[in-house]
Design a protein around this motif. Structure first.
Motif: not given
Length: 314
Positions: A45-46, A62-66, A78-86, A92-97
């Motif tokens: 969802g990014l 960026e993805g999600g809301s809240g 890089d930012k993709d290190n967190f793409a899988r857990v995102a 639940h949240y607005r995720v910014i990486i």
């Protein structure tokens, strides 16, 4: 084999599709790697956004809301290190990486300083544009060091911290790999040639996450191109002042996560961070190395969601 049977025909078509994908991954690895990363981003969802700080490009996912949850990658990441857990966080949240300058798809400027304080300041400038006000902040390795430094510099902007195998304390830096680096200048996070990326992943994980050949080639070539720059940045990072107790740390709810088999940063670092952050909870992850969010993304997200619920952070 009766190819006239519908199920048999479907299975044959799927088999051919898999073979075609494997061939494409081998014959056009750079294109395959970029498509693979883009697919994982979309599955989580990014979407890719473009930002900058101090004249340096800082693209971010960026993805999600809240409530905003900002996640900071580690050295050589890089930012993709967190793409899988995102994938488990964007509902639940607005995720910014973001990508930090010097890494990922961000700007490269060898003449610019890249100290922990510099990167924290650039992060603040980016967030001024995309998420003003308090944020929930997380970081892995160098990213955890930057997150903790950010909290010291801008405590009013940090609603909570999520520190995953974070750098920044003497205990964390007492690993054999970092001692070897201090003696020789050699370490697996410095990718000198494309194939060294496989050494990096092996050193950072216990059970290597699924990474297609094309992604490994893409990241290996990028790492090799950055070898000289990253060698200089690693020296700056190794000379950075360690984190010190701060009055503001006492008020920040903090989740400390550490892989028990981390070879890059010593697991004893978890206790040193718990001493810095009185309102903290520590989770040691068995069978996990330096990258919990890649090795065990579902569990890492589940533990984080529970932490947020139990601390009543907005």
């Amino acid at each position: 084999m009766d190819l006239s049977h519908p199920i048999t025909m479907i299975m044959a078509a799927l088999g051919l599709a898999v073979v075609a994908l494997l061939l494409f991954d081998r014959l056009a690895p750079m294109t395959s790697g970029r498509l693979g990363l883009a697919l994982e981003q979309r599955m989580s969802g990014l979407r890719l956004r473009h930002g900058s700080a101090e004249g340096l490009a800082m693209p971010y996912l960026e993805g999600g809301s809240g409530a905003p949850l900002v996640l900071i990658h580690g050295f050589a990441g890089d930012k993709d290190n967190f793409a899988r857990v995102a994938r488990f966080l964007t509902p639940h949240y607005r995720v910014i990486i973001p990508d930090l300058p010097g890494f990922g798809d961000a700007a490269r400027d060898p003449s610019a300083p890249h100290t922990v304080e510099d990167q924290a300041r650039r992060l603040a400038a980016l967030l001024d544009q995309v998420a003003p006000g308090p944020v929930h902040l997380g970081g892995n390795s160098m990213g955890g060091f930057i997150a903790a430094q950010f909290a010291a510099m801008y405590p009013e902007r940090v609603a909570s911290l999520w520190l995953l195998d974070a750098a920044g304390t003497e205990a964390a830096h007492s690993s054999d790999i970092l001692r070897h680096y201090e003696a020789t200048g050699d370490m697996p996070l410095l990718v000198q040639k494309e194939q060294d990326f496989n050494t990096l992943i092996a050193a950072c994980t216990v059970k290597e996450p699924l990474l297609p050949h094309g992604v490994r080639v893409l990241l290996g070539r990028r790492g090799a191109a950055d070898f000289a720059l990253h060698t200089a940045l690693m020296k700056q990072l190794s000379e950075a002042p360690l984190l010190r107790p701060q009055p503001a740390y006492g008020a920040i709810p903090t989740l400390i996560v550490w892989g028990e088999q981390d070879r890059i940063l010593h697991p004893d670092g978890a206790a040193s961070f718990a001493a810095l952050f009185p309102r903290s909870r520590t989770i040691m992850m068995r069978g996990v190395g330096h990258l919990p969010m890649l090795e065990k993304p579902r569990r890492a997200a589940r533990d984080y969601l529970a932490f947020r619920r139990n601390t009543n952070t907005v």
